[in-house]
Write an enzyme that holds these catalytic residues in place. Structure first.
Site, PDB file in Angstrom:
ATOM      1  N   ASP A   1       0.784  -1.233   0.000  1.00  0.00           N
ATOM      2  CA  ASP A   1       0.000   0.000   0.000  1.00  0.00           C
ATOM      3  C   ASP A   1       0.817   1.284   0.000  1.00  0.00           C
ATOM      4  OD1 ASP A   1      -2.610  -0.851  -0.375  1.00  0.00           O
ATOM      5  OD2 ASP A   1      -2.936  -1.269   1.743  1.00  0.00           O
TER       6      ASP A   1
ATOM      7  N   TYR B   1     -10.315   0.209   1.093  1.00  0.00           N
ATOM      8  CA  TYR B   1     -10.130  -0.049   2.524  1.00  0.00           C
ATOM      9  C   TYR B   1      -9.865   1.199   3.346  1.00  0.00           C
ATOM     10  CZ  TYR B   1     -10.260  -4.960   3.680  1.00  0.00           C
ATOM     11  OH  TYR B   1     -10.692  -6.207   3.975  1.00  0.00           O
TER      12      TYR B   1
END
Ligand SMILES: *[C@@H]1O[C@H](CO)[C@@H](O)[C@H](O)[C@H]1NC(C)=O
Ligand SMILES: *[C@@H]1O[C@H](CO)[C@@H](O)[C@H](O)[C@H]1NC(C)=O
Ligand SMILES: *[C@@H]1O[C@H](CO)[C@@H](O)[C@H](O)[C@H]1NC(C)=O
Ligand SMILES: *[C@@H]1O[C@H](CO)[C@@H](O)[C@H](O)[C@H]1NC(C)=O
Ligand SMILES: *[C@@H]1O[C@H](CO)[C@@H](O)[C@H](O)[C@H]1NC(C)=O
Ligand SMILES: *[C@@H]1O[C@H](CO)[C@@H](O)[C@H](O)[C@H]1NC(C)=O
Ligand SMILES: *[C@@H]1O[C@H](CO)[C@@H](O)[C@H](O)[C@H]1NC(C)=O
Ligand SMILES: *[C@@H]1O[C@H](CO)[C@@H](O)[C@H](O)[C@H]1NC(C)=O
Ligand SMILES: [Cu+2]
Length: 778
Positions: free
Chosen positions: A390, A471
């Site tokens: 990420d 998310y």
């Protein structure tokens, strides 16, 4: 037992009365102080918030606007020879600056500055440039400084020392994403007769995306993409709408004419071309799988019947005596009770804490996120090929504005966060919150025959949320009155789901055509703990079964005992939490034993959830890019050249990443050295129907505590006056209540306008172009 405090007789009666409150709305609200709303008393004003000035200017303070404007202008000047194009004007075939941020100063330079009379460390910038004007586009990182730039003094050189590959340079396979998306659209168009029939969508109302990182097969760059229906319900539900059709693509090189569709996968059958697939589709007996349909099931608005009494306002916390901590907003420096720390902020990982002091002594030099991976698995190439790194997308740019009263108590102190990327400065207002709150249970208590004694458990929290695509990661740093710090992460938002077919071994079917796709979240953190100086040792205290003879026993006794050892060197530095929790891990200073001979330290221990490591071994996707995820925690010797366990560009070349964390383990002694602990938070996430429409934080959370261990001679929370001793056995005197000097709040009527703020002032990201800088006010 009776301290110096005030003794209250049990007579106090707190009067209450009904307060009429107008629900928040975007129309002008009534003045909540008007006597109309508050028929009796005026709302009182809580004391002023305390202020503080950082003891020294923050050496990790992010680049200022002036520094960025100055730096970008200098970088773009022809004299630097970088051949740069202003970001907003740049195409995929131009060179452009993507990131400018502070390059953290080296620890030795910081310590002589903070602890001694050394000068403030010179400021350097980390600059990431995308070189697009070439057949093989790449990113190269640079160290530029000292800044602000001074023509004859400032130097630019490749930033290599942070990367154990030896260079801060990586291929940029994302350079042509725009062109590639258009190309994918044309492929989808060529098969829209089929997709409209079997998926109910075509290129116009579906998206094509898939594996991450890309694969390399025999020197070719391979992408697998899948059809995903575009949401139609007004919610961000696309990751719940996968379609069961997958395309394998060779996307090597920059020349579109060399790109190829290699395979089509449908219902676990592989086809070589659109024509072959079309022939199968037209043939009798072709099985059509279920179609995706967005709907209320994928939206997060209120649905169904609210539970009984749910419409009434639930309890919320108040801060009746004003703020009990102080923030230097310019220096990003915070003091709460016996804790103090500085805040830094980077594009890759968001908030980092520095120089965390407890009772005036440093306990942690650096504490913060290093990386977050989400590693999926499944029968289809998308799920099997997804292992998000990420930091590639960046936490910093995705730390968005918080919603007061929902994300954090409305009385919190909010800080802004800023990143300088893509030629712009983007500020997310109120994206970090700082607040005290009651834990909802006491810190300690005891009932005796004649008295009961209870201490309030007030926690100080720094929180931010990073929403990376589907998310939402909620990060908490919780500080406790006993000297503990809890690092906690929670996950919510939309899961990335799988198409339901052939996936029973990798998740549950959770909707008509959707399966929850099993995955591991592993979030790596760095804790550079310094106990009474930088020279520390990592101690293991095992709790082991034993059979032991004692001089007083007639036969051996089956019992248990402690087994102490130290992690001697980096070869022993990869560690897991012990089964049955049977080993305590403590960072201690062996040179400064306490009067009982124990070494003072901070223990590291699992908190909420069970912090995990990656299940998959030698991941086909991650290869060497996530060597920080193989164990629960790691200990290494601090080095300025081993600042991070991962970096954004690891995502582009997992086989030979910029940072191969395993290389940090090369046998160096860890006995009374400057040691660094790297630990993982995370969860094995197997979504079930309760993850629809969003994963809830309740169980998707994980934490680790850093907690004083023989660090002081007793529990420091005894110093708080926020405790009570009720003595019920004082004869004629009746019940006595000792509140140890704590007073009733000076402001007992909370201002509801503060507790339920007007959310119409939510601002969203604020962008200012920094190159070319047009002189707009900030
Ligand atoms: C960006 O492109 C426009 C149009 O070609 C041009 O007028 C302008 O000068 C360019 N700006 C910069 C900073 O290069
Ligand atoms: C500079 O970049 C441009 C594209 O922005 C490219 O056409 C040109 O060849 C480059 N010049 C050099 C000397 O590399
Ligand atoms: C940190 O130290 C390394 C050598 O260990 C040096 O190459 C680098 O320039 C220093 N970085 C800064 C920001 O001073
Ligand atoms: C779409 O089909 C046409 C006709 O067969 C072909 O020429 C073209 O290359 C195809 N497009 C793509 C992107 O494959
Ligand atoms: C997608 O668009 C096509 C027309 O191009 C339409 O027939 C179809 O119903 C649409 N599907 C969805 C799910 O909106
Ligand atoms: C890891 O996987 C790769 C590719 O499958 C293989 O070549 C390599 O030997 C494996 N390494 C280990 C240590 O298992
Ligand atoms: C990663 O580091 C380990 C340990 O030093 C080493 O064995 C391995 O070859 C390295 N791999 C790469 C690609 O650098
Ligand atoms: C930069 O900000 C300007 C507004 O100041 C905006 O028009 C532009 O799209 C932004 N560029 C990027 C790459 O975000
Ligand atoms: Cu998850």
């Amino acid at each position: 037992m009776v301290g110096l405090g005030r003794i209250l007789a049990c007579l106090a009666v707190i009067t209450s009365e009904l307060v009429v409150y107008a629900a928040p709305s975007c129309s002008p609200r009534l003045n909540p102080r008007s006597t109309h709303l508050y028929p009796r008393d005026e709302i009182c004003t809580a004391p002023f918030n305390p202020s503080v000035t950082a003891p020294k200017p923050n050496p990790w303070n992010p680049l200022s606007n002036a520094e960025v404007i100055n730096l970008l202008a200098w970088l773009h000047a022809p004299a630097q020879g970088l051949n740069l194009t202003a970001f907003d004007n740049a195409s995929a075939w131009d060179n452009r600056v993507e990131v400018t941020e502070l390059l953290p100063p080296n620890k030795t330079d910081v310590l002589t500055y903070l602890d001694g009379s050394g000068p403030a460390p010179k400021r350097y910038a980390r600059v990431v440039i995308s070189f697009g004007a070439t057949e093989n586009p790449y990113w190269q990182e640079f160290m530029v400084g000292p800044i602000p730039v001074v023509q004859s003094v400032t130097k630019i050189e490749p930033l290599n020392y942070l990367y154990n590959k030896g260079e801060g340079k990586s291929p940029n396979y994302a350079a042509d994403d725009k062109v590639r998306r258009a190309w994918l659209g044309l492929i989808a168009l060529n098969m829209s007769d089929i997709t409209l029939d079997i998926l109910g969508t075509d290129y116009g109302n579906s998206s094509l995306w898939g594996i991450d990182p890309l694969w390399e097969e025999n020197g070719r760059i391979i992408n697998w993409v899948q059809f995903w229906s575009n949401p139609t319900g007004g919610y961000d539900s696309s990751t719940l709408l996968p379609q069961g059709l997958y395309l394998k693509l060779d996307i090597t090189g920059r020349d579109m004419s060399g790109w190829k569709l290699l395979n089509i996968l449908y219902d676990n059958k592989l086809y070589k071309s659109i024509d072959e697939f079309r022939a199968a589709w037209k043939s009798p007996g072709f099985r059509k799988l279920a179609k995706q349909a967005d709907g209320e099931w994928a939206g997060t608005g209120q649905t169904g019947t609210a539970p009984p009494l749910d419409i009434r306002s639930p309890p919320i916390q108040i801060q009746p005596d004003g703020q009990r901590f102080a923030v230097d907003k310019d220096a990003k420096y915070v003091e709460w009770m016996d804790f103090a720390f500085y805040i830094g902020f980077t594009r890759d990982t968001g908030v980092n804490l520095y120089d965390v002091k407890y009772k005036g002594k440093r306990i942690i030099y650096e504490l913060g996120l290093q990386e977050a991976i989400a590693h999926y698995a499944g029968n289809d190439p998308t799920q099997s090929g997804t292992s998000y790194i990420d930091s590639f997308y960046g936490f910093g740019p995705n730390v968005f504005e918080l919603v007061p009263g929902y994300d954090c108590p409305a009385y919190s102190t909010f800080l802004d966060s800023t990143v300088h990327v893509d030629g712009n400065t983007t500020t997310h207002k109120n994206s970090i919150c700082l607040f005290e709150h009651d834990a909802g249970y006491p810190l300690r208590r005891h009932t005796a025959a004649s008295y009961v004694s209870v201490t309030r458990n007030t926690i100080f929290t720094l929180r931010f949320v990073a929403t990376i695509g589907n998310y939402d990661y909620d990060f908490d740093y919780n500080f406790y009155l006993d000297g503990s710090i809890e690092i906690k992460v929670r996950a919510s938002g939309y899961i990335q789901s799988a198409f339901y077919a052939h996936n029973e071994d990798y998740g549950y079917q959770i909707h008509d055509a959707t399966s929850g796709s099993m995955h591991d979240h592993v979030l790596n953190f760095k804790a550079d703990i310094d106990i009474l100086g930088t020279k520390n040792t990592f101690e293991k205290v095992g709790i082991v079964p034993a059979t032991t003879d004692y001089i007083w026993s007639t036969s051996p006794r089956n019992t248990m005992r402690l087994e102490r050892s130290s992690v001697k060197n980096e070869d022993e530095g990869k560690i897991n939490w012990a089964t049955n929790g049977a080993t305590m891990y403590v960072v201690v200073n062996k040179d400064q034993p306490n009067k009982f001979g124990s070494s003072p330290g901070y223990r590291i221990m699992p908190g909420a959830g069970t912090p995990i490591h990656l299940t998959i071994q030698n991941s086909s996707n991650l290869q060497k890019a996530a060597e920080f995820a193989t164990h629960h925690l790691y200990v290494t010797k601090h080095k300025d050249t081993e600042l991070h366990s991962s970096t954004a560009a690891n995502s582009m070349n997992p086989k030979d990443p910029l940072i191969n964390f395993s290389k940090c383990f090369d046998g160096e002694s860890l006995l009374q050295e400057d040691i660094v602990v790297w630990f993982n938070l995370g969860m094995h996430h197997v979504p079930h129907t309760g993850d629809l429409p969003n994963t809830v934080f309740t169980t998707a959370q994980s934490s680790v505590f850093l907690s004083p261990h023989n660090y002081l001679l007793s529990d420091p929370s005894r110093a708080t006056s926020q405790q009570v001793e009720v003595n019920s056995d004082t004869g004629d005197a009746g019940v006595t209540v000792n509140t140890f000097g704590s007073t009733l709040p000076s402001c007992t009527r909370p201002d509801l306008a503060v507790l339920y703020p007007d959310l119409c002032s939510y601002q969203g990201p604020q962008r200012t172009r920094k190159f070319p800088y047009d002189g707009n006010p900030e």
